[in-house]
Design a protein around this motif. Structure first.
Motif, PDB file in Angstrom:
ATOM      1  N   ILE A   9       0.807  -1.223   0.000  1.00 28.67           N
ATOM      2  CA  ILE A   9       0.000   0.000   0.000  1.00 28.67           C
ATOM      3  C   ILE A   9       0.841   1.274   0.000  1.00 28.67           C
ATOM      4  O   ILE A   9       0.294   2.373   0.025  1.00 28.67           O
ATOM      5  N   ARG A  10       2.159   1.139  -0.048  1.00 24.90           N
ATOM      6  CA  ARG A  10       3.051   2.308   0.001  1.00 24.90           C
ATOM      7  C   ARG A  10       2.778   3.322  -1.097  1.00 24.90           C
ATOM      8  O   ARG A  10       2.828   4.529  -0.843  1.00 24.90           O
ATOM      9  N   PRO A  11       2.458   2.908  -2.347  1.00 24.91           N
ATOM     10  CA  PRO A  11       2.225   3.922  -3.388  1.00 24.91           C
ATOM     11  C   PRO A  11       1.077   4.884  -3.091  1.00 24.91           C
ATOM     12  O   PRO A  11       1.083   6.017  -3.579  1.00 24.91           O
ATOM     13  N   ILE A  12       0.129   4.487  -2.258  1.00 24.18           N
ATOM     14  CA  ILE A  12      -0.999   5.384  -1.975  1.00 24.18           C
ATOM     15  C   ILE A  12      -0.844   6.125  -0.650  1.00 24.18           C
ATOM     16  O   ILE A  12      -1.689   6.925  -0.291  1.00 24.18           O
ATOM     17  N   LEU A  13       0.240   5.859   0.065  1.00 25.85           N
ATOM     18  CA  LEU A  13       0.472   6.506   1.358  1.00 25.85           C
ATOM     19  C   LEU A  13       1.368   7.721   1.206  1.00 25.85           C
ATOM     20  O   LEU A  13       2.275   7.743   0.377  1.00 25.85           O
ATOM     21  N   SER A  14       1.132   8.705   2.040  1.00 25.02           N
ATOM     22  CA  SER A  14       2.063   9.836   2.108  1.00 25.02           C
ATOM     23  C   SER A  14       3.296   9.395   2.898  1.00 25.02           C
ATOM     24  O   SER A  14       3.276   8.354   3.571  1.00 25.02           O
ATOM     25  N   LEU A  15       4.342  10.180   2.848  1.00 25.14           N
ATOM     26  CA  LEU A  15       5.568   9.853   3.579  1.00 25.14           C
ATOM     27  C   LEU A  15       5.289   9.788   5.080  1.00 25.14           C
ATOM     28  O   LEU A  15       5.743   8.868   5.762  1.00 25.14           O
ATOM     29  N   HIS A  16       4.508  10.728   5.584  1.00 22.48           N
ATOM     30  CA  HIS A  16       4.193  10.762   7.016  1.00 22.48           C
ATOM     31  C   HIS A  16       3.403   9.523   7.438  1.00 22.48           C
ATOM     32  O   HIS A  16       3.692   8.918   8.478  1.00 22.48           O
ATOM     33  N   ASP A  17       2.435   9.117   6.635  1.00 24.11           N
ATOM     34  CA  ASP A  17       1.630   7.937   6.967  1.00 24.11           C
ATOM     35  C   ASP A  17       2.466   6.659   6.912  1.00 24.11           C
ATOM     36  O   ASP A  17       2.336   5.784   7.769  1.00 24.11           O
ATOM     37  N   ALA A  18       3.324   6.554   5.893  1.00 25.31           N
ATOM     38  CA  ALA A  18       4.192   5.376   5.796  1.00 25.31           C
ATOM     39  C   ALA A  18       5.161   5.322   6.969  1.00 25.31           C
ATOM     40  O   ALA A  18       5.412   4.251   7.531  1.00 25.31           O
ATOM     41  N   GLU A  19       5.675   6.478   7.349  1.00 27.13           N
ATOM     42  CA  GLU A  19       6.577   6.559   8.506  1.00 27.13           C
ATOM     43  C   GLU A  19       5.869   6.090   9.775  1.00 27.13           C
ATOM     44  O   GLU A  19       6.427   5.320  10.563  1.00 27.13           O
ATOM     45  N   THR A  20       4.637   6.533   9.958  1.00 27.37           N
ATOM     46  CA  THR A  20       3.861   6.143  11.134  1.00 27.37           C
ATOM     47  C   THR A  20       3.623   4.645  11.166  1.00 27.37           C
ATOM     48  O   THR A  20       3.783   4.004  12.212  1.00 27.37           O
ATOM     49  N   LEU A  21       3.255   4.058  10.034  1.00 22.76           N
ATOM     50  CA  LEU A  21       3.025   2.612   9.975  1.00 22.76           C
ATOM     51  C   LEU A  21       4.293   1.823  10.266  1.00 22.76           C
ATOM     52  O   LEU A  21       4.272   0.839  11.011  1.00 22.76           O
ATOM     53  N   ILE A  22       5.406   2.245   9.687  1.00 21.77           N
ATOM     54  CA  ILE A  22       6.666   1.526   9.897  1.00 21.77           C
ATOM     55  C   ILE A  22       7.110   1.638  11.342  1.00 21.77           C
ATOM     56  O   ILE A  22       7.566   0.665  11.940  1.00 21.77           O
ATOM     57  N   HIS A  23       6.949   2.809  11.941  1.00 22.48           N
ATOM     58  CA  HIS A  23       7.299   2.950  13.357  1.00 22.48           C
ATOM     59  C   HIS A  23       6.398   2.084  14.231  1.00 22.48           C
ATOM     60  O   HIS A  23       6.853   1.467  15.188  1.00 22.48           O
ATOM     61  N   ALA A  24       5.114   2.039  13.899  1.00 25.40           N
ATOM     62  CA  ALA A  24       4.167   1.295  14.722  1.00 25.40           C
ATOM     63  C   ALA A  24       4.387  -0.212  14.638  1.00 25.40           C
ATOM     64  O   ALA A  24       4.309  -0.911  15.649  1.00 25.40           O
ATOM     65  N   PHE A  25       4.638  -0.721  13.438  1.00 27.12           N
ATOM     66  CA  PHE A  25       4.675  -2.170  13.266  1.00 27.12           C
ATOM     67  C   PHE A  25       6.077  -2.774  13.208  1.00 27.12           C
ATOM     68  O   PHE A  25       6.253  -3.954  13.473  1.00 27.12           O
TER      69      PHE A  25
END
Length: 148
Positions: A9-25
């Motif tokens: 789902i990375r192509p549809i995520l903003s940098l901030h959202d992807a950063e949040t997901l990677i930090h969380a998981f």
């Protein structure tokens, strides 16, 4: 598992959202275990470094066979404390007492001051980060190769 799903789902995520997901998981799970990794050989830590590199590749959209170092340097920022540190003028740090003799010595709160206090004074009194890194590298090489 989580990295594969985030990569999809990375192509549809903003940098901030992807950063949040990677930090969380991902990052939170790596950080949760880092106390246990203190003092382990590099072969044991390599698989975790590969996971961290994969997370950085997904975050920065770096291809699999491109070098990871520029992507990591883009993500990492130097730490600048908001206030002066208590240990700024001290050459030695206080090593806290530990309750559990088996695993307590691996805790960061114990291990960091212990390792700092074992460094020679000329390494600790470096004027800049570059000089500190150079002296630390020389000290570690001399320990490893048993040089005087």
């Amino acid at each position: 598992f989580h990295l594969n799903n985030i990569a999809k789902i990375r192509p549809i995520l903003s940098l901030h959202d992807a950063e949040t997901l990677i930090h969380a998981f991902v990052s939170s799970r790596l950080d949760y275990c880092n106390v246990l990794l203190s003092g382990l050989p590099n072969c044991a830590i390599r698989s975790l470094q590969l996971v961290q590199n994969a997370a950085a590749r997904i975050l920065t959209k770096t291809r699999k066979y491109d070098h990871i170092t520029p992507a990591l340097s883009e993500l990492l920022t130097p730490c600048t404390p908001a206030r002066p540190l208590h240990s700024l003028d001290a050459a030695l740090l206080v090593i806290p007492s530990i309750n559990k003799k088996l695993l307590g010595f691996r805790a960061f709160a114990y291990r960091a001051p212990y390792l700092w206090n074992t460094l020679p004074l000329h390494v600790k009194e470096a004027n800049s980060v570059e000089i500190f890194k150079s002296r630390l590298k020389t000290h570690l090489y001399s320990l490893f190769y048993s040089l005087p």
